[in-house]
Design an enzyme around this catalytic site. Structure first.
Site, PDB file in Angstrom:
ATOM      1  N   GLN A 180     -71.583-136.513 -61.223  1.00 19.39           N
ATOM      2  CA  GLN A 180     -72.481-136.928 -60.925  1.00 19.39           C
ATOM      3  C   GLN A 180     -73.432-136.843 -60.000  1.00 19.39           C
ATOM      4  O   GLN A 180     -73.147-136.762 -58.769  1.00 19.39           O
ATOM      5  CB  GLN A 180     -72.595-138.975 -60.460  1.00 19.39           C
ATOM      6  CG  GLN A 180     -73.466-138.786 -59.907  1.00 19.39           C
ATOM      7  CD  GLN A 180     -73.639-140.882 -59.004  1.00 19.39           C
ATOM      8  OE1 GLN A 180     -72.962-140.440 -57.636  1.00 19.39           O
ATOM      9  NE2 GLN A 180     -74.834-141.539 -59.041  1.00 19.39           N
ATOM     10  N   GLU A 240     -77.239-156.932 -50.726  1.00 16.14           N
ATOM     11  CA  GLU A 240     -76.709-155.980 -49.854  1.00 16.14           C
ATOM     12  C   GLU A 240     -77.856-156.252 -48.063  1.00 16.14           C
ATOM     13  O   GLU A 240     -78.322-156.538 -47.934  1.00 16.14           O
ATOM     14  CB  GLU A 240     -77.813-153.820 -49.944  1.00 16.14           C
ATOM     15  CG  GLU A 240     -76.953-153.710 -51.419  1.00 16.14           C
ATOM     16  CD  GLU A 240     -75.762-153.790 -51.499  1.00 16.14           C
ATOM     17  OE1 GLU A 240     -74.662-153.020 -50.344  1.00 16.14           O
ATOM     18  OE2 GLU A 240     -74.772-154.199 -51.994  1.00 16.14           O
ATOM     19  N   ALA A 298     -19.851-120.194 -32.298  1.00 17.98           N
ATOM     20  CA  ALA A 298     -21.493-120.541 -31.526  1.00 17.98           C
ATOM     21  C   ALA A 298     -21.395-119.258 -31.466  1.00 17.98           C
ATOM     22  O   ALA A 298     -20.976-117.681 -31.245  1.00 17.98           O
ATOM     23  CB  ALA A 298     -20.837-121.073 -30.314  1.00 17.98           C
ATOM     24  N   ASN A 337     -64.672-144.231 -43.608  1.00 16.75           N
ATOM     25  CA  ASN A 337     -65.795-143.413 -43.218  1.00 16.75           C
ATOM     26  C   ASN A 337     -65.931-142.051 -42.423  1.00 16.75           C
ATOM     27  O   ASN A 337     -66.732-141.610 -42.086  1.00 16.75           O
ATOM     28  CB  ASN A 337     -66.605-144.427 -42.798  1.00 16.75           C
ATOM     29  CG  ASN A 337     -67.310-145.489 -44.100  1.00 16.75           C
ATOM     30  OD1 ASN A 337     -67.300-144.779 -45.561  1.00 16.75           O
ATOM     31  ND2 ASN A 337     -66.832-146.251 -44.080  1.00 16.75           N
ATOM     32  N   ASP A 342     -62.065-144.734 -51.937  1.00 16.76           N
ATOM     33  CA  ASP A 342     -61.754-144.457 -50.459  1.00 16.76           C
ATOM     34  C   ASP A 342     -61.439-145.674 -49.813  1.00 16.76           C
ATOM     35  O   ASP A 342     -61.845-145.928 -48.330  1.00 16.76           O
ATOM     36  CB  ASP A 342     -63.472-144.197 -49.657  1.00 16.76           C
ATOM     37  CG  ASP A 342     -64.794-144.775 -49.211  1.00 16.76           C
ATOM     38  OD1 ASP A 342     -64.097-145.930 -50.751  1.00 16.76           O
ATOM     39  OD2 ASP A 342     -65.140-144.730 -49.357  1.00 16.76           O
ATOM     40  N   ARG A 374     -70.282-139.477 -42.289  1.00 17.14           N
ATOM     41  CA  ARG A 374     -69.745-139.073 -41.182  1.00 17.14           C
ATOM     42  C   ARG A 374     -67.920-138.910 -40.859  1.00 17.14           C
ATOM     43  O   ARG A 374     -67.305-138.724 -39.682  1.00 17.14           O
ATOM     44  CB  ARG A 374     -69.116-140.770 -41.238  1.00 17.14           C
ATOM     45  CG  ARG A 374     -70.864-141.351 -40.516  1.00 17.14           C
ATOM     46  CD  ARG A 374     -70.436-142.670 -39.651  1.00 17.14           C
ATOM     47  NE  ARG A 374     -70.854-143.574 -41.001  1.00 17.14           N
ATOM     48  CZ  ARG A 374     -70.217-144.659 -41.692  1.00 17.14           C
ATOM     49  NH1 ARG A 374     -69.813-145.535 -41.109  1.00 17.14           N
ATOM     50  NH2 ARG A 374     -70.465-145.512 -42.497  1.00 17.14           N
ATOM     51  N   ASN A 407     -34.770-119.919 -43.158  1.00 17.55           N
ATOM     52  CA  ASN A 407     -35.324-119.581 -44.173  1.00 17.55           C
ATOM     53  C   ASN A 407     -36.648-119.030 -45.123  1.00 17.55           C
ATOM     54  O   ASN A 407     -36.747-118.716 -45.889  1.00 17.55           O
ATOM     55  CB  ASN A 407     -35.371-121.207 -44.786  1.00 17.55           C
ATOM     56  CG  ASN A 407     -36.388-121.705 -44.109  1.00 17.55           C
ATOM     57  OD1 ASN A 407     -37.659-121.114 -43.120  1.00 17.55           O
ATOM     58  ND2 ASN A 407     -37.002-122.602 -45.109  1.00 17.55           N
TER      59      ASN A 407
HETATM   60  C1  UD1 Z   1     -70.598-150.505 -51.867  1.00 14.17           C
HETATM   61  C2  UD1 Z   1     -71.633-152.146 -52.273  1.00 14.17           C
HETATM   62  C3  UD1 Z   1     -71.506-153.161 -51.194  1.00 14.17           C
HETATM   63  C4  UD1 Z   1     -70.342-153.560 -50.990  1.00 14.17           C
HETATM   64  C5  UD1 Z   1     -69.444-152.591 -50.243  1.00 14.17           C
HETATM   65  C6  UD1 Z   1     -68.489-152.167 -50.522  1.00 14.17           C
HETATM   66  C7  UD1 Z   1     -73.632-151.750 -53.931  1.00 14.17           C
HETATM   67  C8  UD1 Z   1     -74.773-151.277 -54.308  1.00 14.17           C
HETATM   68  N1  UD1 Z   1     -72.841-151.755 -52.510  1.00 14.17           N
HETATM   69  O1  UD1 Z   1     -71.912-150.601 -50.342  1.00 14.17           O
HETATM   70  O2  UD1 Z   1     -72.227-154.500 -51.439  1.00 14.17           O
HETATM   71  O3  UD1 Z   1     -69.651-154.636 -50.146  1.00 14.17           O
HETATM   72  O4  UD1 Z   1     -69.983-151.039 -51.365  1.00 14.17           O
HETATM   73  O5  UD1 Z   1     -67.761-150.772 -49.469  1.00 14.17           O
HETATM   74  O6  UD1 Z   1     -72.889-150.909 -54.321  1.00 14.17           O
HETATM   75  N2  UD1 Z   1     -70.586-143.610 -54.687  1.00 14.17           N
HETATM   76  C9  UD1 Z   1     -70.614-142.693 -55.372  1.00 14.17           C
HETATM   77  N3  UD1 Z   1     -72.167-142.184 -56.264  1.00 14.17           N
HETATM   78  C10 UD1 Z   1     -73.270-143.137 -54.866  1.00 14.17           C
HETATM   79  C11 UD1 Z   1     -73.194-143.575 -54.155  1.00 14.17           C
HETATM   80  C12 UD1 Z   1     -71.623-144.250 -53.875  1.00 14.17           C
HETATM   81  O7  UD1 Z   1     -70.231-141.837 -55.917  1.00 14.17           O
HETATM   82  O8  UD1 Z   1     -74.219-142.667 -56.202  1.00 14.17           O
HETATM   83  C13 UD1 Z   1     -69.823-144.107 -54.403  1.00 14.17           C
HETATM   84  C14 UD1 Z   1     -68.920-143.583 -52.855  1.00 14.17           C
HETATM   85  O9  UD1 Z   1     -68.697-141.975 -52.356  1.00 14.17           O
HETATM   86  C15 UD1 Z   1     -68.122-144.639 -52.070  1.00 14.17           C
HETATM   87  C16 UD1 Z   1     -69.414-145.883 -53.719  1.00 14.17           C
HETATM   88  O10 UD1 Z   1     -69.193-144.990 -54.641  1.00 14.17           O
HETATM   89  O11 UD1 Z   1     -67.234-144.059 -52.838  1.00 14.17           O
HETATM   90  C17 UD1 Z   1     -69.316-147.373 -52.715  1.00 14.17           C
HETATM   91  O12 UD1 Z   1     -70.549-146.593 -51.757  1.00 14.17           O
HETATM   92  P1  UD1 Z   1     -71.413-146.591 -50.593  1.00 14.17           P
HETATM   93  O13 UD1 Z   1     -72.189-145.644 -50.477  1.00 14.17           O
HETATM   94  O14 UD1 Z   1     -70.158-146.499 -49.242  1.00 14.17           O
HETATM   95  O15 UD1 Z   1     -71.317-148.495 -50.629  1.00 14.17           O
HETATM   96  P2  UD1 Z   1     -72.005-148.995 -49.430  1.00 14.17           P
HETATM   97  O16 UD1 Z   1     -73.231-149.699 -48.807  1.00 14.17           O
HETATM   98  O17 UD1 Z   1     -70.437-149.154 -48.479  1.00 14.17           O
HETATM   99 MG    MG Z   2     -69.096-147.855 -48.199  1.00 19.52          MG
END
Ligand code: UD1
Ligand code: MG
Length: 427
Positions: free
Chosen positions: A75, A157, A394, A230, A105, A14, A355
């Protein structure tokens, strides 16, 4: 000492950007930079693991060139937050201390909050502590499901929640502290039997309960701190929240901010008391502004600026990478870059330090001694030195050094043609 794991592999669709989400900036610092700094400033973490995926090379380059105690872990593919944390397992095989998990983030998280979170984990003798928050609108967050006695049962979730669970207002903030020795086993047991088909990090809560671990939630005091980015709209909102927090702190410290709504100051800037910041200033980067200075209205400080006490930087003045000593004024329409300016100097309206040489693409320095006076609309072509007490007339273009207490002037002498107009008009 804890080790932190910072999740930063997500795509950030996004943001609609070619830049990875966590490398977007608020003022001159990246989102990921805010999070790593918050962790490092607790003085409780000795090593940070940054989980990267999308555009991993760019994030890696940023981390490696800015942080000595951060390690990149890739990852690929990204199979969920639980999968992301499992990537550090091989690195922490023989580690038995605490692991702090957070997201790359959420730039508004503070060291103080992280410190009290880690301390709470220790005081509770907890094996898994999750940071929770109470949100009026909990949509899209994981919900904290508590047992009858009040302890934490699981995290559900949004997409997996029942109608009953959806009304729960206590949410998962996405920050965890783990007793690694006891919890590391969870990561090989996570399943993907959920609505999103992902390995959920949140499933370690139920896993902990099944394995008789001590599982707790610690409620965050200021919900703003876990504000996640986001979209570009979130980025603007976070900038505004951070600025508000910063300006409040300045005002508490005795700095006058005439109009907080139109003032933008990077929290990395230090300001001394009794300085007044007039409306519509934009101050970014690391700067040091002394006491009793007057800045603005409409001033732009671009970083690496040191102003001693009683300096005036007025309207439409831009300053970058410069040191300006006490009681010096640059009040109108001026550009000062790569400069060292003494005390009691007057920089006339419209003065430019030239500069930059666009042909060689190099920047050079302007040095101005104490008590020098620069006349209006002058161009000081760097490298150049205006020695102590020297005056520049000046409208001069100064291309050579000016000796102390002398006058340099390059404009054509004024000529007067008496009666010239009347002659033209045949009067
Ligand atoms: C996650 C939590 C949710 C919480 C929320 C808070 C889980 C399953 N859910 O949801 O309970 O309320 O955060 O913001 O954890 N990321 C990775 N690798 C991946 C997936 C995600 O590095 O494979 C990172 C993303 O870049 C992000 C963070 O993990 O920085 C959270 O991932 P995101 O997909 O935003 O999780 P939410 O659905 O928001
Ligand atoms: Mg999130």
């Amino acid at each position: 000492m804890v080790k932190s794991v910072i999740l930063a592999a997500g795509k950030g669709t996004r943001m609609k950007s070619d830049t990875p989400k966590v490398l977007h900036q608020i003022y001159s610092k990246t989102l990921l930079g805010y999070v790593i700094d918050a962790v490092n400033n607790t003085d409780m973490a000795d090593e940070n693991y940054i989980i990267v995926g999308h555009q991993a090379e760019k994030v890696e380059e940023f981390v490696n060139s800015n942080y000595d105690n951060a390690k990149i872990v890739v990852q690929s593919p990204q199979l969920g937050t639980g999968h992301a944390v499992s990537m550090v397992c091989p690195h922490l095989e023989n580690y038995s201390g605490e692991v702090l998990i957070l997201c790359g983030d959420t730039p508004l998280i503070t060291s103080d909050t992280l410190k009290s979170f880690i301390n709470a984990h220790r005081e509770l003798n907890s094996d898994i502590t999750v940071m929770s928050a109470v949100f009026e609108n909990p949509t899209n967050y994981g919900r904290i499901v508590r047992k009858a006695g009040g302890s934490v049962d699981s995290i559900v979730e949004e997409k997996d929640a029942t109608q009953e669970q959806k009304v729960i207002k206590e949410i998962n903030a996405g920050i965890y502290c783990l007793n690694w020795e006891k919890v590391k086993g969870a990561f090989s047991e996570l399943k993907t039997n959920n609505a999103q088909g992902e390995y959920y990090l949140t499933d370690i809560i139920a896993w902990g309960n099944n394995n008789n671990l001590s599982v707790n939630a610690h409620i965050l005091e200021n919900n703003e701190e876990i504000y996640g980015i986001n979209s570009k709209s979130n980025l603007a909102q976070a900038t505004s929240m951070l600025t508000k927090r910063t300006l409040e702190k300045y005002m508490t410290d005795g700095i006058t901010i005439v109009d907080p709504n139109s003032t933008w100051i990077d929290p990395q800037t230090e300001i001394g008391k009794d300085t007044i910041i007039y409306p519509s200033c934009y101050i970014e980067g690391k700067n040091k502004i002394g006491e009793n200075c007057k800045i603005g209205p409409f001033a732009h400080l671009r970083g690496d600026v040191t102003l001693e006490d009683f300096v005036k930087i007025g309207n439409y003045v831009e300053v970058k990478k410069a040191t300006i000593k006490s009681h010096t004024n640059a009040c109108h329409l001026t550009y000062i870059g790569d400069s060292e300016i003494g005390s009691d100097v007057n920089i006339g309206a419209g003065t430019i330090t030239a500069n930059y040489d666009p042909l060689s693409k190099t920047k050079s320095k302007t040095i101005i001694g104490n008590n020098a006076k620069i006349g209006s609309n002058s161009v000081l072509v760097a490298p150049v030195v205006i020695e102590e007490g020297a005056n520049v007339g000046a409208l001069s273009v100064i291309t050579k050094n000016v000796k102390q207490w002398s006058l340099a002037i390059t404009r054509a002498p004024m000529r007067v043609f008496e009666g010239w107009v009347s002659k033209k008009l045949n009067k």
